[in-house]
Motif scaffolding. Sequence first.
Motif, PDB file in Angstrom:
ATOM      1  N   UNK A  15       0.754  -1.173  -0.068  1.00  0.00           N
ATOM      2  CA  UNK A  15       0.054   0.190   0.127  1.00  0.00           C
ATOM      3  C   UNK A  15       0.804   1.219   0.045  1.00  0.00           C
ATOM      4  N   UNK A  16       1.703   1.294   0.798  1.00  0.00           N
ATOM      5  CA  UNK A  16       2.774   2.518   0.938  1.00  0.00           C
ATOM      6  C   UNK A  16       3.349   2.799  -0.383  1.00  0.00           C
ATOM      7  N   UNK A  17       3.748   1.627  -1.011  1.00  0.00           N
ATOM      8  CA  UNK A  17       4.702   1.628  -2.476  1.00  0.00           C
ATOM      9  C   UNK A  17       3.561   2.327  -3.469  1.00  0.00           C
ATOM     10  N   UNK A  18       2.403   1.894  -3.332  1.00  0.00           N
ATOM     11  CA  UNK A  18       1.376   2.258  -4.138  1.00  0.00           C
ATOM     12  C   UNK A  18       1.297   3.810  -4.078  1.00  0.00           C
ATOM     13  N   UNK A  19       1.040   4.106  -2.831  1.00  0.00           N
ATOM     14  CA  UNK A  19       0.705   5.725  -2.736  1.00  0.00           C
ATOM     15  C   UNK A  19       1.877   6.462  -3.144  1.00  0.00           C
ATOM     16  N   UNK A  20       3.020   6.060  -2.732  1.00  0.00           N
ATOM     17  CA  UNK A  20       4.381   6.948  -3.258  1.00  0.00           C
ATOM     18  C   UNK A  20       4.482   6.778  -4.666  1.00  0.00           C
ATOM     19  N   UNK A  21       4.293   5.757  -5.458  1.00  0.00           N
ATOM     20  CA  UNK A  21       4.009   5.802  -6.845  1.00  0.00           C
ATOM     21  C   UNK A  21       3.057   6.505  -7.801  1.00  0.00           C
ATOM     22  N   UNK A  22       1.880   6.739  -6.952  1.00  0.00           N
ATOM     23  CA  UNK A  22       0.815   7.567  -7.444  1.00  0.00           C
ATOM     24  C   UNK A  22       1.198   9.004  -7.117  1.00  0.00           C
ATOM     25  N   UNK A  23       2.033   9.255  -6.232  1.00  0.00           N
ATOM     26  CA  UNK A  23       2.272  10.914  -6.164  1.00  0.00           C
ATOM     27  C   UNK A  23       3.439  10.966  -7.300  1.00  0.00           C
ATOM     28  N   UNK A  24       4.376   9.884  -7.543  1.00  0.00           N
ATOM     29  CA  UNK A  24       5.337  10.177  -8.427  1.00  0.00           C
ATOM     30  C   UNK A  24       4.636  10.468  -9.967  1.00  0.00           C
ATOM     31  N   UNK A  25       3.944   9.633 -10.002  1.00  0.00           N
ATOM     32  CA  UNK A  25       3.196   9.597 -11.278  1.00  0.00           C
ATOM     33  C   UNK A  25       2.502  10.742 -11.758  1.00  0.00           C
ATOM     34  N   UNK A  26       1.663  11.326 -10.603  1.00  0.00           N
ATOM     35  CA  UNK A  26       1.251  12.626 -10.703  1.00  0.00           C
ATOM     36  C   UNK A  26       2.109  13.668 -11.118  1.00  0.00           C
ATOM     37  N   UNK A  27       3.273  13.937 -10.291  1.00  0.00           N
ATOM     38  CA  UNK A  27       4.144  14.750 -10.408  1.00  0.00           C
ATOM     39  C   UNK A  27       4.870  14.756 -11.793  1.00  0.00           C
ATOM     40  N   UNK A  28       5.088  13.502 -12.334  1.00  0.00           N
ATOM     41  CA  UNK A  28       5.692  13.040 -13.617  1.00  0.00           C
ATOM     42  C   UNK A  28       4.943  13.645 -14.690  1.00  0.00           C
ATOM     43  N   UNK A  29       3.470  13.667 -14.839  1.00  0.00           N
ATOM     44  CA  UNK A  29       2.702  14.213 -16.117  1.00  0.00           C
ATOM     45  C   UNK A  29       2.144  15.385 -15.800  1.00  0.00           C
ATOM     46  N   UNK A  30       1.827  15.899 -14.600  1.00  0.00           N
ATOM     47  CA  UNK A  30       1.290  16.999 -14.484  1.00  0.00           C
ATOM     48  C   UNK A  30       2.417  18.271 -14.368  1.00  0.00           C
ATOM     49  N   UNK A  31       2.765  19.213 -15.395  1.00  0.00           N
ATOM     50  CA  UNK A  31       3.720  19.942 -15.438  1.00  0.00           C
ATOM     51  C   UNK A  31       3.575  21.138 -14.293  1.00  0.00           C
ATOM     52  N   UNK A  32       2.476  21.408 -13.893  1.00  0.00           N
ATOM     53  CA  UNK A  32       2.098  22.418 -12.808  1.00  0.00           C
ATOM     54  C   UNK A  32       2.600  21.849 -11.480  1.00  0.00           C
ATOM     55  N   UNK A  33       2.709  20.432 -11.449  1.00  0.00           N
ATOM     56  CA  UNK A  33       3.350  20.063 -10.202  1.00  0.00           C
ATOM     57  C   UNK A  33       4.715  19.978 -10.017  1.00  0.00           C
ATOM     58  N   UNK A  34       5.519  20.811 -10.930  1.00  0.00           N
ATOM     59  CA  UNK A  34       6.985  20.454 -11.023  1.00  0.00           C
ATOM     60  C   UNK A  34       7.549  20.887  -9.762  1.00  0.00           C
ATOM     61  N   UNK A  35       8.360  20.194  -9.211  1.00  0.00           N
ATOM     62  CA  UNK A  35       9.228  20.517  -8.247  1.00  0.00           C
ATOM     63  C   UNK A  35      10.602  20.615  -8.284  1.00  0.00           C
ATOM     64  N   UNK A  36      11.019  20.392  -9.199  1.00  0.00           N
ATOM     65  CA  UNK A  36      12.708  20.702  -9.621  1.00  0.00           C
ATOM     66  C   UNK A  36      12.673  21.562 -10.755  1.00  0.00           C
ATOM     67  N   UNK A  37      14.066  22.122 -10.759  1.00  0.00           N
ATOM     68  CA  UNK A  37      14.371  23.167 -11.810  1.00  0.00           C
ATOM     69  C   UNK A  37      15.628  22.636 -12.474  1.00  0.00           C
ATOM     70  N   UNK A  38      15.899  23.177 -13.656  1.00  0.00           N
ATOM     71  CA  UNK A  38      16.972  22.660 -14.601  1.00  0.00           C
ATOM     72  C   UNK A  38      18.095  23.607 -14.124  1.00  0.00           C
TER      73      UNK A  38
END
Length: 194
Positions: A15-38
């Motif tokens: 369950x914990x891994x699934x929750x984490x992967x869901x957050x990762x996937x959301x940040x990965x596909x939604x540009x508004x959720x970007x948390x890193x800069x180049x």
Amino acid sequence: MGLKAYLNDIVEAVVTTAKGMRITARYGVDPKEEVTLQYPEERWEIPQGYRGFLHNDIKTCISCSMCVKVCPVDCISLEAVRGADKKMVLASYDINIGRCMYCGLCVEVCPPKSLKHTAGYEMASETRGELILHFIAEDAAEVKARVARQVAEAAAKAEAAKAVDLSAEAAKAGGDDPKAAKAEAPKAAPEKKE
Ligand code: SF4
Ligand code: SF4
């Protein structure tokens, strides 16, 4: 550990891994959720009031040493000498940013507000000496020698002006006092007898 606890641990891990992967996937596909800069091409906007590297506008600094006295870690040092116009002249002003903890106390106490935090925060160096910021390019000994020359020249001029005033006063006093004038008047050359 019983079988039930063992199975619970497995379920919790999944369950914990699934929750984490869901957050990762959301940040990965939604540009508004970007948390890193180049970085360094992209940079965060510096917030107002950010305490970055210190900068002293030495043209307005009055060499009062308040910043030196208030710094809890002794990372500011300055040398100052009194100039011909009686104002203090900075001979050196250094800040060791390798030691500074960016508390802002020096900025708070600075009377003319010549000392300020900038938005600067990046610096790399190979030696600790490079972390000392020098705000006066000229050598301190040269500044002191130059100021000493100016003070001596000003004193000599003042002395000369005083001597001129005294002689003018003496001449005036001599003109007002007939006795003095007589005493100071050049004697007439004796007439030749034929
Ligand atoms: S910010 Fe704090 S530690 Fe840094 S120079 Fe000023 S008083 Fe010292
Ligand atoms: S407190 Fe300000 S004016 Fe006084 S010596 Fe420091 S920087 Fe200069």
